[in-house]
Design a protein around this motif. Structure first.
Motif, PDB file in Angstrom:
ATOM      1  N   UNK A 170       0.810  -1.209   0.000  1.00  0.00           N
ATOM      2  CA  UNK A 170       0.000   0.000   0.000  1.00  0.00           C
ATOM      3  C   UNK A 170       0.842   1.257   0.000  1.00  0.00           C
ATOM      4  N   UNK A 171       0.250   2.390   0.386  1.00  0.00           N
ATOM      5  CA  UNK A 171       0.952   3.680   0.309  1.00  0.00           C
ATOM      6  C   UNK A 171       2.264   3.724   1.096  1.00  0.00           C
ATOM      7  N   UNK A 172       2.282   3.095   2.277  1.00  0.00           N
ATOM      8  CA  UNK A 172       3.489   3.150   3.107  1.00  0.00           C
ATOM      9  C   UNK A 172       4.679   2.515   2.385  1.00  0.00           C
ATOM     10  N   UNK A 173       4.446   1.336   1.772  1.00  0.00           N
ATOM     11  CA  UNK A 173       5.536   0.662   1.071  1.00  0.00           C
ATOM     12  C   UNK A 173       5.916   1.406  -0.205  1.00  0.00           C
ATOM     13  N   UNK A 174       4.931   1.926  -0.939  1.00  0.00           N
ATOM     14  CA  UNK A 174       5.238   2.641  -2.184  1.00  0.00           C
ATOM     15  C   UNK A 174       6.030   3.913  -1.883  1.00  0.00           C
ATOM     16  N   UNK A 175       5.689   4.573  -0.804  1.00  0.00           N
ATOM     17  CA  UNK A 175       6.453   5.760  -0.399  1.00  0.00           C
ATOM     18  C   UNK A 175       7.917   5.396  -0.154  1.00  0.00           C
ATOM     19  N   UNK A 176       8.135   4.236   0.464  1.00  0.00           N
ATOM     20  CA  UNK A 176       9.501   3.758   0.696  1.00  0.00           C
ATOM     21  C   UNK A 176      10.209   3.477  -0.628  1.00  0.00           C
ATOM     22  N   UNK A 177       9.492   2.861  -1.572  1.00  0.00           N
ATOM     23  CA  UNK A 177      10.088   2.556  -2.879  1.00  0.00           C
ATOM     24  C   UNK A 177      10.488   3.831  -3.618  1.00  0.00           C
ATOM     25  N   UNK A 178       9.637   4.842  -3.573  1.00  0.00           N
ATOM     26  CA  UNK A 178       9.916   6.106  -4.257  1.00  0.00           C
ATOM     27  C   UNK A 178      11.168   6.751  -3.672  1.00  0.00           C
TER      28      UNK A 178
END
Length: 374
Positions: A170-178
């Motif tokens: 979700x958003x938390x993991x995608x933010x980390x990827x970015x």
């Protein structure tokens, strides 16, 4: 339905076996065996409740049910393997009588101790497997393409494969990827398929498009379809890709600058996708040619058409041992860098997961390709 049929094997076959072996090892008293049996009944009831009412339950409730049941599904595989290994030892003793006197004398206590040891060991394995998913690595790979890159002698590409945005990612993991991607200062970012796990609503609810808009890449951010993009409403996904600032390449050829070609292939699940020689008709093969193809099954086609570098995902490197070993017999290359003829290939194990948020014996990786042109 397909996912249900895949996991029902563990629920209907592995779960009763694990219950039976544990029941045998526990002291024959109701205060031990009754709560133990109730736990198994509750898990099975939760699984079938989630399946039969999945269309009526709110996402939050269904996500919780899936997490619990998927966690048990993975744990049951390793519990079964351990218990089955002990069963083979027991049978070998029945035939060859090799148990020492100490084991025979304290057989019940040893059975209980082994059960506790196995449960603790598998619990530790599950914790590590979850930690692997939520703490992905950055893998640096050096590539030399022996072609003239014009005014460019090098190129840095961040390759992201198999994010599977959905209930788990979700958003938390995608933010980390970015953040991880931007720290690499890439010239270009490429998503090599299966960005969305199933339905796009999780990406929309989490405003993940706004997170992806923060990716820094002077030559652009490109994406191709994977097999999961063909699930649910792919037209809604096309709109979401555009909203996220991604250039979708579906049987398309672009030149991010005048130095090299980037070819994005449609997923092979589409039987009408264009052959590579059609896509490459008329392009200058003296220039470097980089190909994005989700499933790593077209190596000979790349070599035959003078492609230089092909990037794929799809396999997850099996995600869970021993599937990673099985895939070595299924794919020509199921993971890592591979050379064939004059072409080079990289197959990523991916960042996200298919199904439960666990990886055993594999890595969640973001790949940074450091390409040199000659």
């Amino acid at each position: 339905m397909k996912v249900f049929l895949q996991s029902i094997f563990a629920q209907v076959l592995l779960t009763p076996y694990i219950w039976y072996k544990g029941y045998q090892a526990l002291p024959p008293k109701p205060k031990w065996r009754l709560p133990y049996t109730l736990l198994f009944i509750l898990e099975l009831a939760l699984y079938f409740f989630g399946y039969f009412f999945r269309k009526d339950l709110p996402d939050q409730v269904m996500d919780m049910i899936q997490f619990i049941c998927n966690t048990w599904y993975i744990a049951s595989i390793y519990l079964f393997l351990c218990l089955f290994a002990l069963e083979l030892l027991r049978l070998s003793n029945k035939w060859f009588h090799w148990y020492p006197f100490f084991i025979k004398e304290h057989y019940k206590a040893i059975k209980l101790s082994l059960l506790v040891l196995i449960v603790c060991g598998v619990s530790g394995l599950m914790i590590k497997a979850y930690h692997t998913v939520i703490n992905p690595i950055v893998k640096h790979v050096s590539i030399t393409i022996p072609k003239d890159g014009g005014n460019r002698d090098s190129l840095t590409i961040v390759m992201i494969s198999d994010m599977h945005i959905g209930e788990v990612i979700g958003p938390k993991m995608v933010e980390k990827y970015v953040k991880m991607s931007n720290e690499q200062n890439p010239d270009m970012v490429v998503f090599t398929g299966d960005m969305i796990d199933y339905d796009v609503r999780y990406a929309e609810k989490g405003n993940i498009d706004k997170l992806l808009q923060q990716l820094n890449a002077p030559l652009g951010v490109y994406a191709i379809y994977g097999n999961h993009e063909y699930r649910a409403n792919r037209f809604a996904k096309d709109k979401w890709f555009a909203k996220a600032g991604l250039t979708l390449l579906k049987d398309s050829v672009v030149m991010p600058d005048s130095s090299f070609y980037l070819i994005g292939r449609d997923d092979r699940i589409n039987k009408n996708r264009q052959p590579l020689h059609t896509l490459m008709a008329g392009i200058d093969t003296s220039r470097p040619i980089i190909i994005l193809d989700h499933q790593p099954e077209s190596f000979a086609e790349v070599v035959m058409n003078k492609g230089d570098l092909s990037l794929s995902g799809h396999t997850h490197n099996g995600q869970l041992w021993p599937y990673s070993e099985v895939l070595k017999f299924v794919f020509e290359c199921s993971y890592g860098k591979y050379d064939k003829g004059n072409a080079q290939f990289y197959v990523s194990s991916g960042l996200g997961v298919a199904g439960p948020p666990y990886r055993v014996g594999t890595l969640s990786e973001m790949v940074v390709l450091h390409i040199k042109f000659k």
